[in-house]
Design a protein around this motif. Structure first.
Motif, PDB file in Angstrom:
ATOM      1  N   CYS A  54      -7.262  -0.534   1.393  1.00  0.00           N
ATOM      2  CA  CYS A  54      -7.654  -1.189  -0.003  1.00  0.00           C
ATOM      3  C   CYS A  54      -6.777  -2.427  -0.116  1.00  0.00           C
ATOM      4  CB  CYS A  54      -7.519  -0.192  -0.964  1.00  0.00           C
ATOM      5  SG  CYS A  54      -8.667   1.199  -0.873  1.00  0.00           S
ATOM      6  N   VAL A  55      -5.215  -2.352  -0.189  1.00  0.00           N
ATOM      7  CA  VAL A  55      -4.821  -3.665  -0.443  1.00  0.00           C
ATOM      8  C   VAL A  55      -5.111  -4.579   0.761  1.00  0.00           C
ATOM      9  CG1 VAL A  55      -2.280  -4.446  -0.442  1.00  0.00           C
ATOM     10  CG2 VAL A  55      -2.655  -2.176  -1.219  1.00  0.00           C
ATOM     11  N   CYS A  56      -5.266  -4.485   2.073  1.00  0.00           N
ATOM     12  CA  CYS A  56      -5.997  -5.544   2.869  1.00  0.00           C
ATOM     13  C   CYS A  56      -7.164  -6.091   2.247  1.00  0.00           C
ATOM     14  CB  CYS A  56      -5.870  -4.841   4.344  1.00  0.00           C
ATOM     15  SG  CYS A  56      -4.319  -4.481   5.437  1.00  0.00           S
ATOM     16  N   THR A  57      -7.797  -5.108   1.755  1.00  0.00           N
ATOM     17  CA  THR A  57      -9.341  -5.607   1.514  1.00  0.00           C
ATOM     18  C   THR A  57      -9.246  -6.520   0.247  1.00  0.00           C
ATOM     19  OG1 THR A  57     -10.314  -3.727   2.414  1.00  0.00           O
ATOM     20  CG2 THR A  57     -11.689  -5.010   0.548  1.00  0.00           C
ATOM     21  N   CYS A  58      -8.480  -6.088  -0.720  1.00  0.00           N
ATOM     22  CA  CYS A  58      -8.240  -7.057  -1.972  1.00  0.00           C
ATOM     23  C   CYS A  58      -7.629  -8.373  -1.315  1.00  0.00           C
ATOM     24  CB  CYS A  58      -7.179  -6.357  -3.044  1.00  0.00           C
ATOM     25  SG  CYS A  58      -7.892  -4.858  -3.489  1.00  0.00           S
ATOM     26  N   ASP A  74       0.161   8.116  -6.281  1.00  0.00           N
ATOM     27  CA  ASP A  74      -0.524   9.603  -5.449  1.00  0.00           C
ATOM     28  C   ASP A  74      -1.819   9.457  -4.979  1.00  0.00           C
ATOM     29  OD1 ASP A  74      -0.058  11.964  -4.726  1.00  0.00           O
ATOM     30  OD2 ASP A  74      -0.518  13.154  -6.354  1.00  0.00           O
ATOM     31  N   THR A  75      -1.918   8.580  -3.936  1.00  0.00           N
ATOM     32  CA  THR A  75      -3.175   8.158  -3.388  1.00  0.00           C
ATOM     33  C   THR A  75      -3.033   8.223  -1.903  1.00  0.00           C
ATOM     34  OG1 THR A  75      -2.833   5.865  -3.508  1.00  0.00           O
ATOM     35  CG2 THR A  75      -4.247   6.808  -5.294  1.00  0.00           C
ATOM     36  N   PRO A  76      -3.945   8.559  -0.993  1.00  0.00           N
ATOM     37  CA  PRO A  76      -3.848   8.536   0.355  1.00  0.00           C
ATOM     38  C   PRO A  76      -3.194   7.433   0.946  1.00  0.00           C
ATOM     39  CG  PRO A  76      -6.064   9.421  -0.270  1.00  0.00           C
ATOM     40  CD  PRO A  76      -5.477   8.994  -1.463  1.00  0.00           C
ATOM     41  N   THR A  77      -2.287   7.374   1.701  1.00  0.00           N
ATOM     42  CA  THR A  77      -1.415   6.198   2.102  1.00  0.00           C
ATOM     43  C   THR A  77      -2.353   5.213   2.802  1.00  0.00           C
ATOM     44  OG1 THR A  77       0.558   7.513   1.867  1.00  0.00           O
ATOM     45  CG2 THR A  77       0.702   5.266   2.971  1.00  0.00           C
ATOM     46  N   GLY A  78      -3.009   5.766   3.875  1.00  0.00           N
ATOM     47  CA  GLY A  78      -3.705   5.171   4.894  1.00  0.00           C
ATOM     48  C   GLY A  78      -4.978   4.247   4.171  1.00  0.00           C
ATOM     49  N   GLY A 136       0.795  -1.132  -0.156  1.00  0.00           N
ATOM     50  CA  GLY A 136      -0.058  -0.228  -0.006  1.00  0.00           C
ATOM     51  C   GLY A 136       0.857   1.220  -0.064  1.00  0.00           C
ATOM     52  N   LEU A 137       2.015   1.199   0.767  1.00  0.00           N
ATOM     53  CA  LEU A 137       2.841   2.504   0.876  1.00  0.00           C
ATOM     54  C   LEU A 137       3.466   2.749  -0.536  1.00  0.00           C
ATOM     55  CD1 LEU A 137       4.046   4.470   2.528  1.00  0.00           C
ATOM     56  CD2 LEU A 137       6.038   2.890   3.105  1.00  0.00           C
ATOM     57  N   ARG A 138       3.821   1.728  -1.206  1.00  0.00           N
ATOM     58  CA  ARG A 138       4.444   1.739  -2.654  1.00  0.00           C
ATOM     59  C   ARG A 138       3.471   2.107  -3.503  1.00  0.00           C
ATOM     60  NH1 ARG A 138       8.763   3.252  -5.426  1.00  0.00           N
ATOM     61  NH2 ARG A 138       8.644   2.195  -7.424  1.00  0.00           N
ATOM     62  N   SER A 139       2.369   1.533  -3.577  1.00  0.00           N
ATOM     63  CA  SER A 139       1.293   2.122  -4.516  1.00  0.00           C
ATOM     64  C   SER A 139       0.677   3.541  -4.306  1.00  0.00           C
ATOM     65  CB  SER A 139       0.104   1.035  -4.317  1.00  0.00           C
ATOM     66  OG  SER A 139       0.379  -0.276  -4.403  1.00  0.00           O
ATOM     67  N   SER A 140       0.538   3.826  -2.934  1.00  0.00           N
ATOM     68  CA  SER A 140       0.463   5.320  -2.694  1.00  0.00           C
ATOM     69  C   SER A 140       1.395   6.238  -3.442  1.00  0.00           C
ATOM     70  CB  SER A 140       0.230   5.480  -1.288  1.00  0.00           C
ATOM     71  OG  SER A 140       0.070   6.891  -0.705  1.00  0.00           O
TER      72      SER A 140
END
Length: 292
Positions: free
Chosen positions: A245-249, A236-240, A228-232
């Motif tokens: 979202c990654v946990c949900t996936c 350029d999305t909100p990190t938290g 999630g940190l890398r994807s954010s």
């Protein structure tokens, strides 16, 4: 190493994941999802009190979260339905905290960073606080594992084994308050409950014992935090929110794969059973006497 904000963010996210995921297993087992959500919402009131009294944010959030959790635990079973009590306490504490923050004059505060987290603004002191809190929570869970597990599964059995269920409940409440206090800077008030519940729910289909579930939840939370940190950073999305979202996936993929695996195993078992019956029928046919 602490000069790079991405390194600090990575260390902070891993620390929160290691603390929240094993504790989230007990939240899932005890069906306390709303309890964790109510404790997290009270953190906004702790932020307001800390700013008013000029005390560290961590201390204010920890004290208010602990008081909130102890109040809910004390009022439960005294004529209040648990879901109603948690709903009233959660939303009222959040509303009171937001109103209290609006009355603060001369203090600039970014409410979005406390509601949804601002992991990229984590400093070296925050990293040490997060890892100190994570180490304390993991130590409490490891030291009181048997008591916490027995109290969760069967309070009467725990009492017969020499464990006090109320004491174990207090230890769990204290650990939950510490996690809320250290996670508010990473994922924010509104997403702390997700970091507690989603990794534990993701690890559930993959585990056969409580110990394996706790370890798997921690690994899943760490992987989700890093991805999630890398994807954010890339999108350029909100990190938290991206971490959740990654946990949900991962939760969706894990549960779908688990259901497909169970269905496939049942289908193979039925095919083997049918093939065994057909072989028995052929054998019985061959054993019949031939008539000319």
């Amino acid at each position: 190493m602490f000069d790079d904000f991405l390194i600090r963010a990575m260390l902070a996210s891993v620390g929160v994941a290691l603390a929240a995921a094993p504790l989230g297993c007990f939240v899932v087992w005890r069906r306390m999802a709303y309890f964790g959500d109510a404790t997290a919402h009270a953190a906004v009131l702790g932020v307001a009190l800390s700013l008013t009294l000029s005390t560290p944010i961590f201390a204010g959030v920890l004290v208010v979260s602990l008081l909130m959790a102890m109040t809910v635990s004390g009022l439960s079973g005294r004529g209040f339905a648990m879901d109603t009590l948690l709903g009233v306490m959660a939303h009222s504490s959040l509303a009171i905290g937001l109103v209290a923050v609006s009355f603060l004059s001369g203090i600039r505060i970014d409410l979005m960073s406390y509601l949804f987290g601002d992991i990229l603004a984590v400093g070296p002191t925050d990293v040490w606080l997060i890892w100190g809190g994570a180490a304390l929570v993991l130590s409490l869970i490891a030291y009181r594992w048997s008591g916490l597990l027995l109290s969760t599964l069967n309070p009467d059995l725990a009492l017969a084994s020499g464990f006090n269920p109320k004491r174990e409940q207090f230890i769990l409440t204290l650990s939950l308050a510490i996690v809320v206090a250290v996670a508010i800077k990473v994922v924010g008030v509104l997403l702390i409950a997700a970091m507690l519940i989603v990794p534990a729910a993701t690890a559930r289909p993959l585990s056969r014992t409580p110990e394996i579930m706790a370890v798997m939840a921690a690994l899943i939370a760490v992987c989700a935090s890093l991805i999630g940190l890398r994807s954010s950073y890339v999108f350029d999305t909100p990190t938290g929110a991206t971490i959740v979202c990654v946990c949900t996936c991962l939760f969706m993929v894990t549960n779908i794969a688990a259901k497909l695996f169970v269905q496939g195993r049942e289908r193979i078992a039925s095919l083997k059973e049918n093939s065994g019956e057909s072989r028995a029928e052929k054998k019985s046919v061959r054993s019949l006497p031939k008539r000319f």
